[in-house]
Design a protein around this motif. Structure first.
Motif, mmCIF file in Angstrom:
data_model
loop_
_atom_site.group_PDB
_atom_site.id
_atom_site.type_symbol
_atom_site.label_atom_id
_atom_site.label_comp_id
_atom_site.label_asym_id
_atom_site.label_seq_id
_atom_site.Cartn_x
_atom_site.Cartn_y
_atom_site.Cartn_z
ATOM 1 N N GLY A 100 -6.115 6.820 -2.665
ATOM 2 C CA GLY A 100 -5.840 5.177 -3.697
ATOM 3 C C GLY A 100 -4.570 4.547 -2.893
ATOM 4 O O GLY A 100 -4.126 4.165 -3.508
ATOM 5 N N LEU A 102 -3.623 2.511 1.095
ATOM 6 C CA LEU A 102 -4.488 1.609 1.842
ATOM 7 C C LEU A 102 -3.031 1.767 3.045
ATOM 8 O O LEU A 102 -3.344 1.288 4.277
ATOM 9 C CB LEU A 102 -5.217 1.037 1.850
ATOM 10 C CG LEU A 102 -6.522 0.948 0.171
ATOM 11 C CD1 LEU A 102 -6.867 -0.336 0.149
ATOM 12 C CD2 LEU A 102 -7.254 1.923 1.682
ATOM 13 N N ILE A 105 0.332 1.668 8.733
ATOM 14 C CA ILE A 105 1.152 1.195 10.077
ATOM 15 C C ILE A 105 1.798 2.268 9.787
ATOM 16 O O ILE A 105 2.217 2.727 11.037
ATOM 17 C CB ILE A 105 2.058 -0.684 9.241
ATOM 18 C CG1 ILE A 105 0.149 -1.182 9.424
ATOM 19 C CG2 ILE A 105 2.807 -0.417 10.373
ATOM 20 C CD1 ILE A 105 1.738 -2.833 8.820
ATOM 21 N N GLY A 180 6.781 8.507 3.929
ATOM 22 C CA GLY A 180 6.679 7.183 3.142
ATOM 23 C C GLY A 180 7.596 6.561 2.483
ATOM 24 O O GLY A 180 8.064 7.804 1.945
ATOM 25 N N ALA A 181 7.594 5.420 2.308
ATOM 26 C CA ALA A 181 8.963 4.390 1.803
ATOM 27 C C ALA A 181 9.214 5.495 0.189
ATOM 28 O O ALA A 181 10.671 5.573 -0.201
ATOM 29 C CB ALA A 181 8.258 3.217 0.667
HETATM 30 C C1 B12 Z 1 2.423 -4.233 4.838
HETATM 31 C C2 B12 Z 1 2.113 -3.435 3.545
HETATM 32 C C3 B12 Z 1 1.091 -3.974 2.674
HETATM 33 C C4 B12 Z 1 -0.518 -4.204 3.657
HETATM 34 C C5 B12 Z 1 -1.055 -2.882 4.533
HETATM 35 C C6 B12 Z 1 -1.924 -3.175 5.735
HETATM 36 C C7 B12 Z 1 -2.242 -1.491 6.287
HETATM 37 N N1 B12 Z 1 -2.444 -1.844 7.393
HETATM 38 O O1 B12 Z 1 -1.271 -0.510 6.121
HETATM 39 C C8 B12 Z 1 -2.184 -3.974 2.579
HETATM 40 C C9 B12 Z 1 -1.738 -5.761 2.085
HETATM 41 C C10 B12 Z 1 -2.849 -4.105 2.217
HETATM 42 C C11 B12 Z 1 -0.844 -4.335 1.074
HETATM 43 C C12 B12 Z 1 -1.830 -3.871 -0.260
HETATM 44 C C13 B12 Z 1 -0.589 -3.141 -1.586
HETATM 45 N N2 B12 Z 1 0.596 -3.564 -1.181
HETATM 46 CO CO1 B12 Z 1 1.715 -2.487 -0.164
HETATM 47 N N3 B12 Z 1 3.128 -3.704 1.061
HETATM 48 C C14 B12 Z 1 2.719 -3.677 2.381
HETATM 49 C C15 B12 Z 1 4.918 -3.336 3.244
HETATM 50 C C16 B12 Z 1 4.469 -5.200 2.926
HETATM 51 C C17 B12 Z 1 5.050 -2.990 4.687
HETATM 52 C C18 B12 Z 1 4.579 -1.543 4.435
HETATM 53 C C19 B12 Z 1 4.909 -1.176 5.487
HETATM 54 O O2 B12 Z 1 3.615 -1.059 6.748
HETATM 55 N N4 B12 Z 1 6.221 -0.784 6.478
HETATM 56 C C20 B12 Z 1 5.950 -0.944 8.208
HETATM 57 C C21 B12 Z 1 6.165 1.440 8.133
HETATM 58 C C22 B12 Z 1 6.376 1.148 9.515
HETATM 59 O O3 B12 Z 1 7.162 1.783 7.182
HETATM 60 P P1 B12 Z 1 6.694 3.024 6.111
HETATM 61 O O4 B12 Z 1 4.857 2.325 6.431
HETATM 62 O O5 B12 Z 1 7.707 3.236 5.133
HETATM 63 O O6 B12 Z 1 6.901 4.377 7.592
HETATM 64 C C23 B12 Z 1 7.508 4.884 7.866
HETATM 65 C C24 B12 Z 1 7.924 5.746 7.183
HETATM 66 O O7 B12 Z 1 7.705 5.992 5.828
HETATM 67 C C25 B12 Z 1 7.097 7.440 7.650
HETATM 68 N N5 B12 Z 1 7.076 7.305 7.467
HETATM 69 C C26 B12 Z 1 5.116 7.264 6.720
HETATM 70 N N6 B12 Z 1 4.084 7.449 6.259
HETATM 71 C C27 B12 Z 1 4.673 8.843 7.193
HETATM 72 C C28 B12 Z 1 4.015 10.473 7.253
HETATM 73 C C29 B12 Z 1 5.134 11.515 7.020
HETATM 74 C C30 B12 Z 1 4.563 12.906 7.564
HETATM 75 C C31 B12 Z 1 6.620 11.076 7.840
HETATM 76 C C32 B12 Z 1 7.010 12.587 8.329
HETATM 77 C C33 B12 Z 1 7.388 10.225 7.572
HETATM 78 C C34 B12 Z 1 6.167 8.703 7.180
HETATM 79 O O8 B12 Z 1 7.284 7.059 8.729
HETATM 80 C C35 B12 Z 1 7.244 5.213 8.759
HETATM 81 C C36 B12 Z 1 7.044 4.540 10.346
HETATM 82 O O9 B12 Z 1 9.032 5.072 10.663
HETATM 83 C C37 B12 Z 1 5.581 -2.630 1.905
HETATM 84 C C38 B12 Z 1 6.881 -3.321 1.801
HETATM 85 C C39 B12 Z 1 7.313 -2.766 2.785
HETATM 86 N N7 B12 Z 1 8.944 -3.255 3.146
HETATM 87 O O10 B12 Z 1 7.490 -1.365 3.205
HETATM 88 C C40 B12 Z 1 4.302 -2.853 0.574
HETATM 89 C C41 B12 Z 1 4.390 -2.201 0.023
HETATM 90 C C42 B12 Z 1 4.645 -0.599 0.033
HETATM 91 N N8 B12 Z 1 3.231 -2.012 -1.482
HETATM 92 C C43 B12 Z 1 3.350 -2.522 -2.119
HETATM 93 C C44 B12 Z 1 1.890 -2.786 -3.008
HETATM 94 C C45 B12 Z 1 2.645 -2.941 -4.584
HETATM 95 C C46 B12 Z 1 0.810 -2.992 -2.985
HETATM 96 C C47 B12 Z 1 -0.515 -3.000 -3.372
HETATM 97 C C48 B12 Z 1 -0.486 -2.418 -4.950
HETATM 98 C C49 B12 Z 1 -0.181 -5.010 -4.064
HETATM 99 C C50 B12 Z 1 -1.645 -5.319 -4.772
HETATM 100 N N9 B12 Z 1 -1.023 -5.663 -5.533
HETATM 101 O O11 B12 Z 1 -2.245 -4.907 -4.209
HETATM 102 C C51 B12 Z 1 -1.628 -2.888 -2.177
HETATM 103 C C52 B12 Z 1 -1.925 -1.122 -2.522
HETATM 104 C C53 B12 Z 1 -3.268 -1.157 -1.962
HETATM 105 C C54 B12 Z 1 -3.936 0.458 -1.917
HETATM 106 N N10 B12 Z 1 -4.173 0.515 -2.188
HETATM 107 O O12 B12 Z 1 -2.583 0.977 -0.972
HETATM 108 C C55 B12 Z 1 4.415 -2.036 -2.967
HETATM 109 C C56 B12 Z 1 4.534 -0.797 -3.225
HETATM 110 C C57 B12 Z 1 5.359 -0.228 -4.510
HETATM 111 C C58 B12 Z 1 5.316 0.955 -5.451
HETATM 112 N N11 B12 Z 1 6.726 1.558 -4.689
HETATM 113 O O13 B12 Z 1 4.352 1.702 -5.710
HETATM 114 C C59 B12 Z 1 5.648 -2.164 -1.313
HETATM 115 C C60 B12 Z 1 7.059 -1.418 -1.719
HETATM 116 C C61 B12 Z 1 5.976 -3.965 -1.513
HETATM 117 C C62 B12 Z 1 6.838 -4.347 -2.832
HETATM 118 N N12 B12 Z 1 7.778 -4.194 -2.622
HETATM 119 O O14 B12 Z 1 6.722 -4.373 -3.823
HETATM 120 N N13 B12 Z 1 0.135 -3.770 1.019
#
Ligand code: B12
Length: 213
Positions: A100, A102, A105, A180-181
């Motif tokens: 569920g 996608l 990053i 994840g966040a």
């Molecule tokens: C980029 C992004 C997208 C891109 C994703 C592109 C891609 N290839 O990943 C796209 C545009 C596709 C997208 C879509 C959607 N998104 Co989005 N997205 C984001 C955004 C802006 C950044 C996420 C990101 O890449 N962060 C940078 C990375 C490096 O950080 P990270 O993922 O947190 O990972 C770090 C840690 O969490 C950890 N970590 C991650 N995974 C793991 C796993 C393990 C095992 C461990 C130990 C650690 C770990 O380490 C990582 C590196 O340090 C966030 C907002 C935000 N600031 O987080 C929203 C966000 C996550 N999205 C959100 C939403 C709502 C959606 C959509 C539902 C929007 C829509 N209405 O269509 C869709 C859902 C699609 C789906 N089914 O997944 C919401 C989620 C809200 C919630 N709490 O549920 C957010 C928070 C935005 C918001 N503020 O509303 N999104």
């Protein structure tokens, strides 16, 4: 001489300079350094430093991504040689973004850091259903299953995947790491995960701890 080349690789990866990382890695190979030495004394220390700087807020996601890309440029040259040299890997990680979801990053960064720490990575991609994790555990025999979830709604898929691992009788064969966040240590404890980390640098460190335990 070899110290200088290794330093150049270290700084190329740290600075996220992919062309320089590839060029210096090729120079090091031409100078007779083993892929193992280049990996463990050039690339991995650089990624350790990147992870550390990220944790203390001195580097940010874009810089970490470009460092990971530079590491990958070096790894493209090193990977086949490492396999040939039979370098001992410290474990296997099966990683994926749960069903569920996608967002990949963060997962990709975590995988890069884990690969940099010496793990073999099996990437299942995004939107991975529980059965696919189970199949991968059966075929790849990983030490760790790493799950990423970025949506509040998909944290449920983590629970479903852990349940599927239990039902398939393979839960005890692996350590489960989640992140994840929306994930917290409290959530990880509640769902019975073995490890959580808030970012890619600490994820790699946690993975090393889990396989050493
Ligand atoms: C980029 C992004 C997208 C891109 C994703 C592109 C891609 N290839 O990943 C796209 C545009 C596709 C997208 C879509 C959607 N998104 Co989005 N997205 C984001 C955004 C802006 C950044 C996420 C990101 O890449 N962060 C940078 C990375 C490096 O950080 P990270 O993922 O947190 O990972 C770090 C840690 O969490 C950890 N970590 C991650 N995974 C793991 C796993 C393990 C095992 C461990 C130990 C650690 C770990 O380490 C990582 C590196 O340090 C966030 C907002 C935000 N600031 O987080 C929203 C966000 C996550 N999205 C959100 C939403 C709502 C959606 C959509 C539902 C929007 C829509 N209405 O269509 C869709 C859902 C699609 C789906 N089914 O997944 C919401 C989620 C809200 C919630 N709490 O549920 C957010 C928070 C935005 C918001 N503020 O509303 N999104």
């Amino acid at each position: 001489m070899s110290e200088q080349i290794l330093d150049a690789i270290y700084y190329a990866v740290l600075d996220g300079n992919a062309p320089a990382a590839a060029e210096e890695t090729q120079k090091a190979l031409d100078a007779g350094l083993t892929a193992e030495k280049i990996l463990y004394q050039g690339c991995i220390p650089a990624m350790d430093e990147v992870g550390y700087q990220f944790e203390i807020g001195e580097k940010f996601v874009p810089e970490m991504l470009i460092a990971a890309r530079a590491m990958d440029a070096a790894m493209q040259l090193l990977r086949p040689l490492l396999i040939e040299e039979g370098v001992e890997q410290i474990g296997t990680v099966v990683a994926g973004t749960v069903q569920g979801d996608l967002h990949d990053i963060g997962k990709n960064l975590v995988m890069m850091m884990m690969e940099g720490a010496g793990f073999r990575i099996v990437d299942l991609g995004t939107d991975v259903p529980p059965e696919k994790f189970v199949d991968a555990v059966k075929t790849e025999h990983p030490d760790i299953v790493a799950m990423s979830a970025l949506l509040t709604t998909t944290t449920r898929s983590i629970i479903a995947t852990i349940q599927a691992l239990e039902e398939a009788g393979v839960r005890d064969e692996v350590k489960v790491m989640i992140g994840g966040a929306p994930i917290t240590q409290e959530f990880a404890d509640k769902v019975g995960a073995d490890g959580f980390a808030p970012d890619a640098g600490s994820a790699a460190r946690k993975a090393k701890e889990l396989v050493a335990a």
